[in-house]
Design a protein around this motif. Structure first.
Motif, PDB file in Angstrom:
ATOM      1  N   THR A 747       0.890  -1.187   0.099  1.00  0.00           N
ATOM      2  CA  THR A 747      -0.038  -0.023  -0.108  1.00  0.00           C
ATOM      3  C   THR A 747       0.891   1.175   0.107  1.00  0.00           C
ATOM      4  O   THR A 747       2.105   1.147   0.166  1.00  0.00           O
ATOM      5  CB  THR A 747      -0.995   0.059   1.268  1.00  0.00           C
ATOM      6  OG1 THR A 747      -1.820   1.049   1.070  1.00  0.00           O
ATOM      7  CG2 THR A 747      -0.125   0.527   2.325  1.00  0.00           C
ATOM      8  N   LYS A 748       0.381   2.355  -0.131  1.00  0.00           N
ATOM      9  CA  LYS A 748       0.995   3.666  -0.282  1.00  0.00           C
ATOM     10  C   LYS A 748       0.458   4.549   0.793  1.00  0.00           C
ATOM     11  O   LYS A 748      -0.960   4.704   0.651  1.00  0.00           O
ATOM     12  CB  LYS A 748       1.037   4.323  -1.660  1.00  0.00           C
ATOM     13  CG  LYS A 748       2.168   5.516  -1.714  1.00  0.00           C
ATOM     14  CD  LYS A 748       2.431   5.613  -3.102  1.00  0.00           C
ATOM     15  CE  LYS A 748       3.854   6.562  -3.109  1.00  0.00           C
ATOM     16  NZ  LYS A 748       4.336   6.606  -4.620  1.00  0.00           N
ATOM     17  N   VAL A 749       1.322   5.118   1.556  1.00  0.00           N
ATOM     18  CA  VAL A 749       0.679   5.971   2.840  1.00  0.00           C
ATOM     19  C   VAL A 749       1.606   7.146   2.830  1.00  0.00           C
ATOM     20  O   VAL A 749       2.810   7.152   2.820  1.00  0.00           O
ATOM     21  CB  VAL A 749       0.789   5.329   4.052  1.00  0.00           C
ATOM     22  CG1 VAL A 749       2.190   4.795   4.254  1.00  0.00           C
ATOM     23  CG2 VAL A 749       0.176   6.048   5.147  1.00  0.00           C
ATOM     24  N   THR A 750       0.832   8.381   2.956  1.00  0.00           N
ATOM     25  CA  THR A 750       1.610   9.712   3.158  1.00  0.00           C
ATOM     26  C   THR A 750       1.254  10.139   4.547  1.00  0.00           C
ATOM     27  O   THR A 750       0.391  10.092   5.165  1.00  0.00           O
ATOM     28  CB  THR A 750       0.927  10.841   2.088  1.00  0.00           C
ATOM     29  OG1 THR A 750       1.138  10.414   0.995  1.00  0.00           O
ATOM     30  CG2 THR A 750       1.596  12.178   2.389  1.00  0.00           C
ATOM     31  N   LEU A 751       2.550  10.426   5.153  1.00  0.00           N
ATOM     32  CA  LEU A 751       2.627  11.005   6.692  1.00  0.00           C
ATOM     33  C   LEU A 751       3.295  12.186   6.933  1.00  0.00           C
ATOM     34  O   LEU A 751       4.451  12.523   6.081  1.00  0.00           O
ATOM     35  CB  LEU A 751       3.188   9.791   7.320  1.00  0.00           C
ATOM     36  CG  LEU A 751       2.533   8.660   7.363  1.00  0.00           C
ATOM     37  CD1 LEU A 751       3.540   7.506   8.117  1.00  0.00           C
ATOM     38  CD2 LEU A 751       1.061   8.585   7.944  1.00  0.00           C
ATOM     39  N   LYS A 752       2.767  13.101   7.527  1.00  0.00           N
ATOM     40  CA  LYS A 752       3.604  14.146   8.220  1.00  0.00           C
ATOM     41  C   LYS A 752       4.669  13.874   9.034  1.00  0.00           C
ATOM     42  O   LYS A 752       4.559  12.789   9.642  1.00  0.00           O
ATOM     43  CB  LYS A 752       2.553  15.293   8.758  1.00  0.00           C
ATOM     44  CG  LYS A 752       1.629  15.834   7.674  1.00  0.00           C
ATOM     45  CD  LYS A 752       0.453  16.443   8.420  1.00  0.00           C
ATOM     46  CE  LYS A 752      -0.562  17.123   7.680  1.00  0.00           C
ATOM     47  NZ  LYS A 752      -1.474  18.198   8.422  1.00  0.00           N
ATOM     48  N   PRO A 753       5.661  14.732   9.362  1.00  0.00           N
ATOM     49  CA  PRO A 753       6.757  14.230  10.373  1.00  0.00           C
ATOM     50  C   PRO A 753       6.177  13.912  11.692  1.00  0.00           C
ATOM     51  O   PRO A 753       5.310  14.781  12.267  1.00  0.00           O
ATOM     52  CB  PRO A 753       7.557  15.777  10.388  1.00  0.00           C
ATOM     53  CG  PRO A 753       7.222  16.282   9.119  1.00  0.00           C
ATOM     54  CD  PRO A 753       5.666  15.738   8.887  1.00  0.00           C
ATOM     55  N   GLY A 754       6.441  12.744  12.178  1.00  0.00           N
ATOM     56  CA  GLY A 754       6.000  12.351  13.507  1.00  0.00           C
ATOM     57  C   GLY A 754       4.840  11.737  13.602  1.00  0.00           C
ATOM     58  O   GLY A 754       4.196  10.829  14.424  1.00  0.00           O
ATOM     59  N   GLN A 755       3.957  11.586  12.358  1.00  0.00           N
ATOM     60  CA  GLN A 755       2.763  10.923  12.330  1.00  0.00           C
ATOM     61  C   GLN A 755       2.845   9.580  12.060  1.00  0.00           C
ATOM     62  O   GLN A 755       3.772   9.117  11.303  1.00  0.00           O
ATOM     63  CB  GLN A 755       1.848  11.691  11.077  1.00  0.00           C
ATOM     64  CG  GLN A 755       0.489  11.335  10.934  1.00  0.00           C
ATOM     65  CD  GLN A 755      -0.137  11.533   9.761  1.00  0.00           C
ATOM     66  OE1 GLN A 755       0.398  12.484   8.803  1.00  0.00           O
ATOM     67  NE2 GLN A 755      -1.428  11.475   9.527  1.00  0.00           N
ATOM     68  N   GLN A 756       1.887   8.743  12.522  1.00  0.00           N
ATOM     69  CA  GLN A 756       1.972   7.293  12.528  1.00  0.00           C
ATOM     70  C   GLN A 756       0.679   6.737  12.171  1.00  0.00           C
ATOM     71  O   GLN A 756      -0.461   7.593  12.396  1.00  0.00           O
ATOM     72  CB  GLN A 756       2.581   6.317  13.811  1.00  0.00           C
ATOM     73  CG  GLN A 756       1.546   6.948  14.729  1.00  0.00           C
ATOM     74  CD  GLN A 756       2.212   6.115  16.014  1.00  0.00           C
ATOM     75  OE1 GLN A 756       3.453   5.464  16.069  1.00  0.00           O
ATOM     76  NE2 GLN A 756       1.479   5.909  17.078  1.00  0.00           N
ATOM     77  N   ARG A 757       0.395   5.763  11.285  1.00  0.00           N
ATOM     78  CA  ARG A 757      -0.783   5.231  11.021  1.00  0.00           C
ATOM     79  C   ARG A 757      -0.708   3.780  10.728  1.00  0.00           C
ATOM     80  O   ARG A 757       0.181   3.077  10.257  1.00  0.00           O
ATOM     81  CB  ARG A 757      -1.238   5.720   9.520  1.00  0.00           C
ATOM     82  CG  ARG A 757      -2.606   5.444   9.193  1.00  0.00           C
ATOM     83  CD  ARG A 757      -2.898   6.007   7.777  1.00  0.00           C
ATOM     84  NE  ARG A 757      -2.889   7.602   7.869  1.00  0.00           N
ATOM     85  CZ  ARG A 757      -2.859   8.338   6.798  1.00  0.00           C
ATOM     86  NH1 ARG A 757      -2.671   7.632   5.773  1.00  0.00           N
ATOM     87  NH2 ARG A 757      -2.677   9.798   7.121  1.00  0.00           N
ATOM     88  N   THR A 758      -1.671   3.155  11.234  1.00  0.00           N
ATOM     89  CA  THR A 758      -1.918   1.653  10.973  1.00  0.00           C
ATOM     90  C   THR A 758      -2.473   1.316   9.791  1.00  0.00           C
ATOM     91  O   THR A 758      -3.625   1.809   9.551  1.00  0.00           O
ATOM     92  CB  THR A 758      -2.733   0.956  12.336  1.00  0.00           C
ATOM     93  OG1 THR A 758      -1.839   1.169  13.330  1.00  0.00           O
ATOM     94  CG2 THR A 758      -2.921  -0.620  11.877  1.00  0.00           C
ATOM     95  N   VAL A 759      -1.692   0.622   9.041  1.00  0.00           N
ATOM     96  CA  VAL A 759      -2.243   0.338   7.354  1.00  0.00           C
ATOM     97  C   VAL A 759      -2.796  -0.863   7.345  1.00  0.00           C
ATOM     98  O   VAL A 759      -2.098  -2.096   7.981  1.00  0.00           O
ATOM     99  CB  VAL A 759      -1.312   0.748   6.511  1.00  0.00           C
ATOM    100  CG1 VAL A 759      -0.829   2.198   6.793  1.00  0.00           C
ATOM    101  CG2 VAL A 759       0.031  -0.147   6.665  1.00  0.00           C
ATOM    102  N   ARG A 760      -3.559  -1.221   6.560  1.00  0.00           N
ATOM    103  CA  ARG A 760      -4.154  -2.676   6.155  1.00  0.00           C
ATOM    104  C   ARG A 760      -3.624  -3.049   4.852  1.00  0.00           C
ATOM    105  O   ARG A 760      -4.029  -2.203   3.883  1.00  0.00           O
ATOM    106  CB  ARG A 760      -5.561  -2.764   6.478  1.00  0.00           C
ATOM    107  CG  ARG A 760      -6.191  -4.179   6.126  1.00  0.00           C
ATOM    108  CD  ARG A 760      -7.874  -4.193   6.204  1.00  0.00           C
ATOM    109  NE  ARG A 760      -8.345  -5.567   5.723  1.00  0.00           N
ATOM    110  CZ  ARG A 760      -8.669  -5.726   4.493  1.00  0.00           C
ATOM    111  NH1 ARG A 760      -8.679  -4.557   3.689  1.00  0.00           N
ATOM    112  NH2 ARG A 760      -9.104  -6.717   4.196  1.00  0.00           N
TER     113      ARG A 760
END
Length: 805
Positions: A747-760
């Motif tokens: 998958t492709k995910v875009t994040l800001k500095p320090g941001q985190q995300r749980t991706v499926r």
């Protein structure tokens, strides 16, 4: 596989959404399907045998716009002509269109949604320019690093290829342009492509080469183009097993099969699964009519092929005015959209930016900034952009941006430019070439062939580069019996050869595809190369940072003979780095290249062939206005001795006309993993101007396969996009050949500095199956599997074990 396109008259209307003209995608009702089937049936019944035969082979278009193929239609019944155009990276005509980045760059974005937008641009341009069928996309697996068309396809992996081709076709056909997936099947090299016999194991075909084709058909591709080569000793365009058994019986393909250009070998091919011989009729014209008359080919086979073609035309509203009694009055065919224009340019730039792969960035040399100081920009592609590859992928661009211009807009210090090498050269003087090449060039009429022979005398030994400008022609230059250059169609052909002092025999063979005026030949001498290189080195020495643009010239019809950069560009880069250690290299190449200078440069940005907006995209990436997020879809080897086909001519280029796929399912990165061979850059690799970390991997079986989740965190100081990848290890319950790791999801995910995300990241059931060559069917995993997650095929910090029942 049932068609998802609306049928009959409903397809004549366009719905406008978000700047695109979208064709309705809802499935037709059974009643509507029955009505359209009956309409096609009555049209076929109303045709004469000659009219039917005119659909199963190509003809010459009296109003040609430079497209590749033409079917005249049946005017008396209201069936319109059908025009077929090349266009894997933009529409290939005598008219301007959006020049998109190479498909391999698109795939390197790992962005499925972007693939759909890519297709929309090409689909809209194609319809606006009067075309009905696109001879694209190509989805053959990258098996050979030398492949001349590697830039025109997607990847060495079937999953990324399947997802890209599926979305691109949806985009193309959503604009009303029929898509043709090619080349079916095992057309994985250009060398000897018309005569080669590809010996491919059943498991490799089913697990590696065929899945992207199936994905294309599941997305509703209207046509399939069969390949030049033989597959297991049977010509691909008359291979009953592949065309009838696999395509039609197993996959329920409802479209039509056309041959690659001049890839038809017999009249019996019509009964073996081929529907249409292109570009003209050598076997499916007069010989077919004779075969029908003597009963060796039943007329029902012709009717079936014509029905398939007309059915696809009807899906797109092209038979709205056709009836057995003649054209309906007052009806209208689908309205053609306006060209993609500015919207196309925006998407082309987005693809170029997201598909670019940052390969090295020591000491954060990139992005360039005020601290970069004065620049020396070196290399012809900076001023004369490399837009795309050669052959059928060439586009006359409606917009071109040059990297040098865009760099100067952004630079805060002085910018000097040196070409580094001149590939145009000068006319070979009469004293060196006897007889001399005609000062006014050579003219050729349509289809005409000419040969120029002469004696070339050189006083200085070294590398000589030769340039033949032969628009709309095929050219072959040999010196002392050795091929120096081969050119096709629109591009100027170049080639280089080491010559010793003395006299050499020169032969230039030309064949005109269309009328050609003033074919010219020039050369670049070793003395000229040395002078240009010295100027570039001096410019680099005077600057704080050197940016070198390097390129190759991948093209249809010919494989590369080396993985090195051509025209001694490796020597140019080496010389520049010795004058200025703060050197950045920008690659405009179509496939993997070796990099003997890698340890001496600070940064390497791989732009592939970035299309008409590539200059702006390159500058934005160099200056940090865009953050690189591309990932390699093919492995880059450390040397020519460390590739899957090295040391075995039977594997490539073939022995006695046969090439053996000895690696089986271990194609590309799988071979490197299995053999423990260290790549220069692995599959899935790519850097960013920020950094990411992975944690909290979970894997759960589901009804559709596996549900994989993990946490991605941006640990750097810039917003950026990352592509977490999931790989599957071997199945403990299966004894056949298995890769040690195979891509199963991303998958492709875009994040800001320090941001985190749980991706499926779902893993489809298809990734959990193996093809059993003994039973000729799929077996499903029932043992334990290891699931790996990370940023590339060799960087997989997370793993978990899952048991399948």
């Amino acid at each position: 596989m049932k068609s998802k396109r609306v049928l009959a008259g409903a397809a004549t209307a366009l719905a406008v959404l978000g700047g695109y003209a979208l064709w309705p995608a809802s499935a037709a009702s059974s009643d509507a399907r029955s009505r359209t089937d009956e309409q096609v049936h009555t049209l076929v019944q109303a045709m004469t045998l000659d009219e039917k035969i005119s659909f199963v082979h190509g003809s010459t278009d009296p109003e040609s716009r430079g497209q590749a193929g033409f079917i005249p239609g049946v005017k008396r019944l209201g069936v319109p002509p059908l025009r077929l155009t090349d266009g894997p990276a933009g529409i290939h005509l005598k008219e301007k269109a959006t020049a998109m980045p190479a498909p391999v760059a698109l795939a390197s974005s790992f962005n499925d949604r972007l693939a759909r937008d890519f297709g929309k641009v090409i689909g809209r341009d194609g319809r606006a320019l009067g075309q009905d069928v696109l001879l694209s996309p190509m989805t053959n697996i990258i098996r050979v690093p030398y492949g001349g068309r590697n830039f025109e396809t997607f990847a060495e992996d079937p999953l990324i290829s399947s997802r890209m081709v599926s979305q691109e076709i949806s985009g193309i056909q959503g604009e009303g342009l029929m898509a043709t997936v090619k080349h079916f099947v095992a057309n994985n090299q250009e060398r000897d492509r018309q005569t080669l016999d590809a010996q491919v194991g059943e498991q490799m075909l089913r697990e590696v080469e065929l899945p992207p084709f199936k994905a294309a058909l599941t997305s509703g591709a209207s046509a399939v183009m069969c390949a030049y080569n033989k597959v297991n000793s049977v010509h691909a365009c008359e291979n009953d097993e592949l065309l009838n058994h696999v395509l039609r019986e197993q996959w329920d393909f409802e479209g039509w099969v056309m041959s690659d250009w001049s890839a038809t070998h017999s009249t019996k091919s019509l009964s073996k699964g081929l529907d249409q011989e292109m570009p003209l009729g050598n076997y499916l014209d007069a010989p077919l009519k004779k075969a029908i008359a003597d009963g060796s080919i039943p007329q029902r086979d012709v009717d079936a092929s014509v029905t398939r073609i007309l059915t696809q035309m009807n899906h797109y509203g092209l038979l709205a005015c056709a009836t057995p009694d003649g054209p309906q009055e007052g009806c209208a065919l689908p309205e053609r959209p306006k060209p993609a224009g500015d919207m196309g340019a925006r998407i082309a730039q987005r693809v170029a930016e997201q598909g670019a792969v940052l390969l090295k960035n020591k000491q954060d040399t990139l992005p360039l900034s005020t601290r970069s100081g004065s620049l020396a920009v070196i290399g012809q592609p900076a001023q004369k952009p490399v837009i795309g590859g050669g052959g059928s992928s060439e586009v006359i661009p409606n917009t071109v941006t040059a990297p040098l211009d865009e760099i100067r807009k952004r630079a805060t210090g002085a910018v000097a430019y040196q070409p580094g090498l001149d590939l145009t050269g000068t006319r070979i003087p009469e004293g060196a070439l006897e007889p001399a090449f005609p000062a006014d060039g050579i003219d050729l009429g349509y289809g005409e062939e000419k040969t120029f022979t002469s004696q070339l005398t050189v006083k200085t030994g070294g590398l000589y580069t030769f340039n033949v400008s032969a628009p709309q022609s095929v050219s072959l230059l040999t010196i002392d019996g050795t091929d120096v250059l081969r050119g096709s169609r629109n591009k100027a052909a170049r080639g280089a050869m080491q010559l010793k002092p003395g006299t050499h025999e020169v032969k230039l063979q030309l064949r005109a595809i269309r009328s050609t005026d003033h074919v010219q030949m020039s050369w670049v001498t070793p003395e000229a190369v040395a002078a240009d290189r010295a100027k570039a080195v001096e410019a680099a020495r005077q600057a704080q940072t050197a940016v070198v643009f390097a390129f190759d010239e991948g093209t249809e019809g010919f494989d590369r003979t080396s993985l090195s950069l051509p025209f001694e560009q490796d020597k140019l880069i080496d010389a520049v780095t010795r004058a200025n250690p703060n050197t950045v290299v920008v690659l405009n190449t179509g496939s993997a290249v070796t990099m003997p200078w890698l340890n001496r440069v600070k940064a390497v940005l791989n732009m592939y062939y970035p299309g008409g907006m590539g200059g702006r995209a390159t500058a934005r990436l160099l200056y940090g206005q865009a953050n690189p997020s591309g990932r390699l879809t093919q492995t880059f080897p450390t040397s020519e001795e460390h590739t899957p086909v090295a040391g075995d001519p039977s594997a490539y280029p073939g022995r006695d006309g046969v090439v053996t796929y000895r690696e089986g399912v271990d194609v590309g990165y799988r071979w490197y993993d299995k053999t423990g061979t260290q790549p220069l850059f692995p599959f899935g690799y790519g850097l960013s101007y920020t950094s990411f970390s992975y944690s909290h991997l979970t894997v759960q079986p589901s009804r559709k396969g596996l549900d994989v989740t993990l946490r991605v965190r941006n640990t750097g100081e810039r917003t950026g996009s990352d592509t977490p990848q999931v790989y599957l290890g071997p199945d403990s319950s299966w004894q056949g050949q298995q890769p040690s790791k195979a891509l199963a999801g991303y998958t492709k995910v875009t994040l800001k500095p320090g941001q985190q995300r749980t991706v499926r990241i779902p893993v489809d059931q298809d990734s959990l199956r193996h093809w059993n060559a003994s039973t000729h069917q799929w077996d499903t995993s029932r043992g334990a599997r290891t699931v790996w997650a990370g940023s590339s095929a060799t960087q997989l910090p997370l793993h978990a074990r899952v048991h399948l029942r």
